[in-house]
Design a protein around this motif. Structure first.
Motif, short mmCIF file in Angstrom:
data_model
loop_
_atom_site.label_atom_id
_atom_site.label_comp_id
_atom_site.label_asym_id
_atom_site.label_seq_id
_atom_site.Cartn_x
_atom_site.Cartn_y
_atom_site.Cartn_z
N CYS A 107 12.04 -2.77 -1.12
CA CYS A 107 10.83 -3.17 -0.41
C CYS A 107 9.58 -3.06 -1.27
CB CYS A 107 10.63 -2.30 0.83
SG CYS A 107 11.77 -2.58 2.18
N LEU A 108 9.54 -2.04 -2.13
CA LEU A 108 8.28 -1.66 -2.76
C LEU A 108 8.16 -2.03 -4.24
CD1 LEU A 108 7.88 1.90 -1.19
CD2 LEU A 108 6.66 -0.18 -0.54
N VAL A 145 2.37 -4.37 2.73
CA VAL A 145 1.98 -2.99 3.00
C VAL A 145 0.47 -2.87 3.16
CG1 VAL A 145 1.99 -0.64 2.09
CG2 VAL A 145 4.00 -2.09 1.76
N THR A 151 7.43 -6.00 7.03
CA THR A 151 8.03 -4.68 7.22
C THR A 151 9.52 -4.87 7.43
OG1 THR A 151 6.04 -3.73 8.21
CG2 THR A 151 8.11 -2.67 8.75
N ASP A 171 4.17 5.53 1.49
CA ASP A 171 4.38 4.12 1.81
C ASP A 171 5.69 3.93 2.57
OD1 ASP A 171 2.03 2.96 0.93
OD2 ASP A 171 2.74 2.80 -1.13
N PHE A 172 5.68 4.35 3.82
CA PHE A 172 6.83 4.11 4.69
C PHE A 172 6.35 4.16 6.14
CE2 PHE A 172 6.66 8.72 4.44
CZ PHE A 172 7.10 9.20 5.67
N GLY A 173 7.16 3.58 7.01
CA GLY A 173 6.92 3.70 8.43
C GLY A 173 7.89 4.71 9.01
N CYS A 184 6.75 -5.04 0.88
CA CYS A 184 6.81 -4.90 2.33
C CYS A 184 7.04 -3.43 2.67
CB CYS A 184 7.89 -5.79 2.94
SG CYS A 184 9.57 -5.46 2.38
N LEU A 185 6.67 -3.04 3.88
CA LEU A 185 6.74 -1.63 4.26
C LEU A 185 8.16 -1.26 4.67
CD1 LEU A 185 4.83 0.88 4.87
CD2 LEU A 185 5.12 0.21 7.28
N PRO A 238 1.83 7.87 6.21
CA PRO A 238 2.80 6.93 6.78
C PRO A 238 2.23 6.20 7.99
CG PRO A 238 3.75 9.13 6.47
CD PRO A 238 2.28 9.26 6.27
N ARG A 277 -1.77 -1.85 6.52
CA ARG A 277 -2.67 -0.68 6.49
C ARG A 277 -4.10 -1.09 6.87
NH1 ARG A 277 -0.65 3.88 4.95
NH2 ARG A 277 1.06 4.13 3.46
#
Length: 430
Positions: free
Chosen positions: A342-343, A152, A318, A376-378, A352-353, A165, A156
């Motif tokens: 993921c987090l 992540v 991701t 924290d997301f796409g 990972c995102l 995001p 960024r």
């Protein structure tokens, strides 16, 4: 299995070294005694026969999987799904927690999957239905894996995108355009504020849009958008292919301007991804083809969060996953389980995102943000950007306008009164 053999497959947590075991959470429907079924489940996925004929030995203390917890949820009149040749008798729905010695397969993802999702668990006598709900790794196992190279924070940093995001967009039509037209609309979306323009998971290296040509066009368009906006951008190229082409395609794509790579995780195979992670110079992004095929049924198969954990373990920076809303036919709880996978802390392995997606647009951004519960997301619209009635630049702008409203605590519809791109998106997609 004799009645006297069953106890050898049960243990209390304090009786084993938890650092030497993976912890597996299964739900199952068994026919007959649940305790016997659970012992068979451990036997079949680990030792099977635990001694040789006429030899005084017992392999279970070192190699046998052990039941740590067994809960009978209820007795049922019938199996949740009919299974041909299933045994006849009383049916019990159960939860079982198993400790499996990881020295049995070592730090190898194919061998791990073969043990916990293979012939043993899914052909266990007396267990016609079973689902692996979760998997937990001790630090001693994780120490052998590299996990995400960027994660992540690295993503960024690459985009200089903090406290919000990450905004993706799937260039549409997904496989219907030659590279020059494809890059033109990607460029427009970058100018509108998109962070990442990506190939669809179905578009890899076909004759009508070769990967190398696409990367040349998109790489050039990306650099032009970066110069025009003063902000970093990513072109996410899909290199899904046979394993023996992954390194070749990685090098070709990166040399021509792709600065992140999409891989359909399960069709390619996680071991292939782990190999590529050791080589890669750019972030690796996972897509989810094939996962729903064995995760959707609630009482059979494997929970999708198990596959998310394995994708993170293999080295994806991701993970794109089925998102919220009816389009993806996935419960909010399952999406949130995958986001946590993921987090949440996982030893030395970086977060990972998570990218929960499916028919998103400026109209759904607030809902997704509220359900994720953090930045924290796409966010990955396709039609919501590239099908915007004012064009892809306006589509991307509408996403950024929606986020500006959310970040300021302003109602999105109120904000749209002064922002025509957002107003058009809410009208078209809301």
């Amino acid at each position: 299995m004799q009645a006297s053999d069953i106890d050898g497959f049960f243990a209390e947590p304090h009786q084993i070294d938890l650092e030497k075991h993976l912890i597996l959470d299964y739900t199952l429907e068994c026919v007959g005694d649940p305790r016997t079924a659970a012992a068979h489940l451990c036997s079949e996925q680990s030792t099977a026969q635990w001694k040789r004929v006429d030899v005084d030995e017992d392999l279970r203390p070192r190699f046998g999987a052990k039941v740590l917890e067994l809960e009978v949820i209820e007795q049922r009149q019938a199996l949740s799904y009919p299974v041909q040749h299933a045994a006849q008798g009383d049916i019990f729905a159960c939860r079982v927690k198993i400790a499996h010695p990881h020295e049995n397969f070592g730090p190898r993802i194919p061998n791990l999957i073969s043990a916990v999702l293979g012939e043993g668990p899914f052909f266990t006598p007396g267990i016609p239905l079973i689902k692996l709900q979760d998997i937990h790794f001790p630090d001693s196992f994780l120490a052998h894996f590299q996990g995400p190279k960027f994660g992540v924070q690295g993503l960024r940093d690459q985009l200089n995108a903090h406290d919000r995001p990450i905004f993706f967009g799937v260039i549409k039509p997904n496989i219907g355009l030659p590279p020059d037209a494809f890059s033109a609309i990607g460029h427009e979306a970058w100018l509108g504020g998109l962070d990442i323009a990506k190939d669809d998971e179905m578009l890899a290296d076909p004759e009508w849009s070769p990967l190398t040509e696409r990367c040349e066009h998109l790489g050039r368009a990306r650099r032009e958008a970066e110069e025009a906006t003063g902000t970093p951008k990513i072109y996410l190229a899909n290199i899904t292919d046979e394993v023996d082409r992954l390194v070749e395609l990685h090098d070709a794509a990166v040399a021509r301007g792709a600065n992140a790579l999409l891989i359909n995780a399960l069709p390619v195979g996680l071991s292939g991804v782990r190999m590529l992670r050791k080589h890669t110079q750019v972030p690796l992004i996972a897509h989810f083809p094939f996962i729903a095929a064995f995760s959707r049924l609630p009482h059979y198969g494997v929970h999708s969060r198990v596959m998310t954990r394995l994708q993170r373990l293999a080295g994806f920076d991701t993970v794109i996953m089925p998102g919220f809303g009816p389009r993806m036919m996935t419960t909010d709880q399952e999406v949130q389980d995958n986001i946590r996978a993921c987090l949440e802390p996982m030893g030395r392995i970086k977060p990972c995102l998570p990218v929960p997606g499916g028919s998103d647009s400026a109209a759904t951004l607030k809902r997704v943000y509220d359900k994720v519960g953090s930045v924290d997301f796409g966010f990955v619209p396709g039609r919501g950007v590239f099908g915007h009635p004012m064009g892809p630049r306006a589509g991307a702008t509408s996403i950024r306008q929606a986020w500006d409203a959310i970040a300021a605590g302003v109602d999105v519809h109120t904000h749209a009164e002064q922002h025509p791109e957002l107003a058009a998106a809410l009208k078209a997609f809301g």
